[in-house]
Motif scaffolding. Sequence first.
Motif, PDB file in Angstrom:
ATOM      1  N   ASN A 103     -15.063  61.996 -79.303  1.00  0.00           N
ATOM      2  CA  ASN A 103     -16.040  63.046 -79.000  1.00  0.00           C
ATOM      3  C   ASN A 103     -15.772  64.338 -79.744  1.00  0.00           C
ATOM      4  O   ASN A 103     -16.691  65.113 -80.012  1.00  0.00           O
ATOM      5  N   HIS A 104     -14.518  64.614 -80.058  1.00  0.00           N
ATOM      6  CA  HIS A 104     -14.158  65.822 -80.793  1.00  0.00           C
ATOM      7  C   HIS A 104     -12.937  65.531 -81.656  1.00  0.00           C
ATOM      8  O   HIS A 104     -12.282  64.503 -81.486  1.00  0.00           O
ATOM      9  N   TYR A 105     -12.702  66.447 -82.596  1.00  0.00           N
ATOM     10  CA  TYR A 105     -11.530  66.263 -83.442  1.00  0.00           C
ATOM     11  C   TYR A 105     -10.286  66.579 -82.619  1.00  0.00           C
ATOM     12  O   TYR A 105     -10.104  67.706 -82.170  1.00  0.00           O
ATOM     13  N   PRO A 106      -9.417  65.586 -82.402  1.00  0.00           N
ATOM     14  CA  PRO A 106      -8.347  65.737 -81.407  1.00  0.00           C
ATOM     15  C   PRO A 106      -7.121  66.474 -81.931  1.00  0.00           C
ATOM     16  O   PRO A 106      -6.869  66.536 -83.136  1.00  0.00           O
ATOM     17  N   GLU A 107      -6.360  67.002 -80.987  1.00  0.00           N
ATOM     18  CA  GLU A 107      -5.042  67.543 -81.295  1.00  0.00           C
ATOM     19  C   GLU A 107      -4.054  66.393 -81.462  1.00  0.00           C
ATOM     20  O   GLU A 107      -4.285  65.290 -80.937  1.00  0.00           O
ATOM     21  N   PRO A 108      -2.958  66.606 -82.189  1.00  0.00           N
ATOM     22  CA  PRO A 108      -1.956  65.539 -82.340  1.00  0.00           C
ATOM     23  C   PRO A 108      -1.455  65.000 -81.007  1.00  0.00           C
ATOM     24  O   PRO A 108      -1.213  63.792 -80.870  1.00  0.00           O
TER      25      PRO A 108
END
Length: 269
Positions: A103-108
């Motif tokens: 859904n969104h660009y994720p954090e590591p």
Amino acid sequence: MKSLKNHFSLIAALFTILFTIQVYQVLIRSISSYEENLRANYSIIVISNTKLEQSSLKARFKIIRALEEISPDNVIKRLKELDKTSLGLLKATLPKFYKLSLNHYPEPSEIEILSSQLLNMKHIKRVESFAQTHDQIYKLLLLYKGVTQIFAFAVFVVTLLLIAKEMRIWQFQHQERMNIMALFGAPVMLRSAVLFRLAIIDAIIAASFVLLSFSLIIQTGWVEPYFKDINIQVNVFDFTKDSFMHYGIALSLSILLALMLIVNHKEEV
């Protein structure tokens, strides 16, 4: 001549503030567009012994947007030396490959948690999240955001300095006239009317210059190639939304400047 110089001083200050704010808006929009582009192109590869259902995965993991099965046919077709029976047997024994879109660009950290939870599922054999490449891109994105935030803070400081400078200039220029009108019993709003008139006129002129400047920038098209190089589309100037914003900021700052002059003058009388 002196009047024109006074007008130019405030117009230049407001124009600088508004122009810088619009540049900041373009930076924010470019970051959002780039981040959306990263999200659309980023996916996680999952290898499973059994078929996975999109509905069950989306219910369990809110970050998952879509599940798409990757067909192994293109790879199998390259094995021309095998007969149809062997190819069919190979296809039947191969695990199933899936591409997970988010859904969104994720954090590591989100990638690490999702990968760990997927691997804990019974039939999933492997999860490929391309962690190293993802981490590098994410750090670059954070750097871009950090630089933009520093830029925003610098704009805020410059804005305060410009307002303070113009306030002092207007205070010295109009203090004698306001004192004389006060001696004749003129009310505060009457002797301050010229300040508000100048503030409103200069605010409208400054905002109009900003609109004209960005209209010329859009028409020349010299910014667009830079965005195309990184495969993003950015609306440099939204004539409806941004116009209201600039006129509102310009009028608010100018009227605030005039009000501050009136308060300071009253304290000195």
